[in-house]
Design a protein around this motif. Structure first.
Motif, short mmCIF file in Angstrom:
data_model
loop_
_atom_site.label_atom_id
_atom_site.label_comp_id
_atom_site.label_asym_id
_atom_site.label_seq_id
_atom_site.Cartn_x
_atom_site.Cartn_y
_atom_site.Cartn_z
N MET A 121 0.83 -1.21 0.00
CA MET A 121 0.00 0.00 0.00
C MET A 121 0.86 1.26 0.00
O MET A 121 0.56 2.23 -0.72
N VAL A 122 1.94 1.25 0.79
CA VAL A 122 2.78 2.44 0.86
C VAL A 122 3.49 2.69 -0.46
O VAL A 122 3.47 3.81 -1.01
N TRP A 123 4.14 1.65 -1.02
CA TRP A 123 4.89 1.86 -2.25
C TRP A 123 3.96 2.12 -3.44
O TRP A 123 4.34 2.85 -4.37
N THR A 124 2.76 1.57 -3.41
CA THR A 124 1.80 1.90 -4.46
C THR A 124 1.44 3.38 -4.41
O THR A 124 1.36 4.06 -5.44
N THR A 125 1.23 3.89 -3.20
CA THR A 125 0.90 5.31 -3.06
C THR A 125 2.07 6.20 -3.47
O THR A 125 1.89 7.20 -4.18
N VAL A 126 3.28 5.83 -3.03
CA VAL A 126 4.47 6.64 -3.36
C VAL A 126 4.71 6.69 -4.86
O VAL A 126 4.93 7.75 -5.46
N ILE A 127 4.64 5.52 -5.50
CA ILE A 127 4.88 5.45 -6.96
C ILE A 127 3.74 6.12 -7.71
O ILE A 127 3.96 6.77 -8.75
N SER A 128 2.52 6.00 -7.20
CA SER A 128 1.37 6.62 -7.88
C SER A 128 1.50 8.14 -7.88
O SER A 128 1.15 8.80 -8.87
N LEU A 129 1.98 8.71 -6.77
CA LEU A 129 2.17 10.16 -6.73
C LEU A 129 3.21 10.61 -7.75
O LEU A 129 3.02 11.62 -8.47
N SER A 130 4.31 9.88 -7.85
CA SER A 130 5.34 10.23 -8.82
C SER A 130 4.82 10.08 -10.24
O SER A 130 5.04 10.95 -11.10
#
Length: 374
Positions: free
Chosen positions: A48-57
């Protein structure tokens, strides 16, 4: 009632009364789904965290690409250079592309250089969700705090109303008049309001200390098996640290009172100064400085309560140790707080959106709500 009364407050009250079962069901669903969300964070935090981080980028990159393509099409249009509004919109898109691309690039660089810290933040979040899942009683403390706060506010309102009722009604022209309240009565009202503010802050800090004590007891294993860390922490706070919490809450209440008095004085001075830019700048600076001090003390007190519940030290000693730890691990704390705050916000929005959508579906499609609601 609806056929005879058309005022908006009565219609809203009638709609709330009619839809109260659906509202209560949505509140229960939101509470249950919030607990499920915490369980999901415990098991799928990395994803969930890395999906959110990559999605923002990726979102910044997609937005920048769209702006670039859109401004190219608009510059190729014959309206560009002739229509002033169209030309202005094209130029705004052109400069917005560089702003979004720069922000996205800077964000990506920060993620690349701090990816190890992000991994630590994910582990902290998983451990926190594991602690809450192991101690569901901690979820009841905010409800108790809310009930106590509502009681304090209600008592303050009743006492202030009784004090106001001791004033004298001064009649002027027929049908008009005003209530004269002596200065001593106003002083007592200010004292009651200050006491209510102190009690509200005290109850909130009591919750923070109890939760900190319960989680530290669970994590470090101070309580033996079969005991309740949450109940033991609450008893320990009331028996050993209630004076420390009262002192910390008094500091914040005094800062809030000083800030309120300064704001009133600044408004009076600004009214006397007229449209003076210097007076407005002084008011903004003083208000901002007092707000920063208040927030700093509030944040420091919360961390001091954590140290206090772990080591059993006083407020000043705990605050000093908390400052040292926060200064030593400044980057880690900032990243953990940022990721935690982001996920809390996303979780709140997601849970509230799901509950509101279900409630709206029932209210708009199911009888008798769709026929009787305004």
């Amino acid at each position: 009632m609806r056929s005879s009364v058309s005022s908006a407050p009565h219609l809203v009250w009638e709609d709330l009364t009619l839809s109260s079962p659906v509202i209560a069901s949505c509140i229960g669903f939101a509470s249950l789904f919030g607990f499920v969300w915490m369980v999901l964070v415990r098991f799928f935090a990395h994803f969930m965290v890395w999906t959110t981080v990559i999605s923002l980028s990726a979102g910044c990159g997609i937005g920048a690409y769209y702006m670039w393509q859109q401004q190219l099409e608009m510059k190729a249009s014959p309206r560009y250079g002739i229509d002033d509004l169209f030309t202005q919109q094209t130029d705004i898109l052109y400069y917005a592309f560089f702003a979004v691309a720069g922000i996205g690039g800077l964000y990506t660089l920060i993620v690349v250089f701090l990816h190890q810290k992000i991994i630590i933040a994910v582990k902290v979040m998983k451990e926190a969700s594991r602690a809450v899942a192991a101690q569901p009683a901690t979820l009841l403390l905010p409800v108790l705090t809310l009930a106590l706060s509502a009681g304090i506010i209600a008592a303050c309102a009743v006492i202030c109303t009784l004090l106001l009722s001791t004033g004298d009604l001064v009649r002027a022209t027929p049908g008009f008049g005003h209530l004269y309240v002596p200065l001593s009565t106003c002083g007592w009202m200010a004292l009651v309001v200050f006491g209510a503010m102190w009690m509200l802050c005290f109850v909130k800090h009591l919750q923070h200390a109890a939760i900190a004590g319960a989680l530290s007891s669970w994590y470090f294993g101070e309580d033996g098996p079969g005991t309740s860390p949450c109940l033991g922490s609450f008893n320990r706070v009331l028996l050993r640290h209630i004076g420390t919490i009262a002192f910390g809450s008094l500091l914040i209440t005094l800062l809030q009172a000083v800030r309120f008095v300064v704001i009133i004085i600044m408004k009076r001075l600004k009214g006397c100064a007229g449209d003076s830019s210097l007076a407005k700048l002084a008011c903004c600076c003083v208000t901002c400085c007092l707000g920063c001090v208040e927030r700093t003390v509030r944040y420091l007190s919360r961390n001091a309560y954590i140290i206090m519940m772990i080591h059993g030290t006083g407020f000043c000693t705990s605050a000093s140790e908390a400052v040292g730890l926060l200064t030593k691990h400044m980057v880690k704390v900032a990243i953990v707080r940022s990721i935690g705050a982001g996920f809390l916000l996303l979780g709140k929005l997601f849970v509230a959106g799901c509950a509101a959508s279900i409630g709206a579906f029932f209210l708009l499609t199911q009888p008798p709500y769709k026929e009787k609601l305004f």
